[in-house]
Design a protein around this motif. Structure first.
Motif: not given
Length: 262
Positions: A1-5, A9-17, A141-150
């Motif tokens: 199951m994908f750990p985040y919607t 994920m987009q909200a986190v990316v926006d916050e980091i920026e 690159i890494m965050a979506p890859f790991l999430a989709f792998t799960a």
């Protein structure tokens, strides 16, 4: 199951920026830490909440650090060496910011050099990117890859006890071991040359009582159909040629298997 919607994920990316360099590095590493935990849990056998807490949440838990999660994830085959290095880069940049009290940025010589020399060749090819952008590119690159792998359906490993082939393998290996210890070293020859029961007494070497009990249990499990036990003989093992018996005094005897129908 994908750990985040996708929205999360987009909200986190926006916050980091929007964060300072220090804030971006800290949040990015924290997100990676959380995704890795979810990914490893998805890979391992099904664990109770208490076991998960002991592994990941306790301060001295074996998987309480980002470094340990990265190394276990790699050992479990969840990502390759290049991605392992990218994850450690994110971790080490986070540490560089966390362990400095003075104001620093991605333009700091040490941090800049760390990013420039350790990003993947594909990221490094974007030569006009700043160190901050290359770091965030690596994270994105890494965050979506790991999430989709799960979310991969066959990600969970099985307990060996639940694998029929494991038990078949175990029985075959154990049978070979028992033959080596109990039969193959001259006992069959002795059986043919000296058929008296006295010459066929068998001692299970110098095994402890507990070891003998385990051997008896598995010998019964892998043996051909046994003769019924009698007061004088507890049948332990048969391969169709001879049988191993234990008498009331605990002594072992190797006896010819009675001919079929007699």
């Amino acid at each position: 199951m994908f750990p985040y919607t996708r929205e999360q994920m987009q909200a986190v990316v926006d916050e980091i920026e929007k964060q300072t360099d220090r804030g971006a590095a800290m949040i990015a590493a924290s997100v990676i830490d959380g995704i890795l935990e979810h990914l490893i849990i998805a890979r391992l056998v099904d664990l109770s909440s208490n076991r998960k807490k002991a592994l990941f949440c306790q301060s001295n838990g074996p998987l309480s650090t980002l470094s340990s999660k990265i190394e276990l994830g790699f050992a479990l085959g969840l990502f390759n060496e290049e991605r392992r290095e990218s994850l450690h880069l994110i971790r080490e940049v986070r540490n560089a910011f966390a362990h400095r009290m003075d104001p620093i940025s991605f333009e700091d010589p040490d941090i800049s050099a760390m990013v420039e020399t350790r990003v993947t060749p594909k990221v490094k090819a974007y030569s006009t990117m700043s160190p901050r952008t290359k770091f965030l590119f690596t994270f994105n690159i890494m965050a979506p890859f790991l999430a989709f792998t799960a979310s991969f359906p066959q990600i969970r490993i099985n307990t060996l006890d639940d694998e029929p082939s494991y038990h078949e393998h175990f029985d075959v290996v154990l049978a070979a071991l028992m033959h080596l210890l109990l039969e193959k070293k001259g006992l069959k020859d002795a059986l043919g040359k000296r058929p008296s029961s006295e010459k066929m007494k068998l001692s299970l070497l110098q095994f402890s009582e507990a070891q003998k009990a385990v051997m008896e249990y598995h010998l019964r499990k892998i043996s051909d159909p046994l003769q019924p036990d009698t007061p004088d003989c507890k049948h332990i093992y048969s391969d169709g040629v001879f049988e191993l018996c234990k008498d009331q005094e605990g002594q072992y005897k190797l006896l010819p298997t009675p001919p079929t129908g007699k």
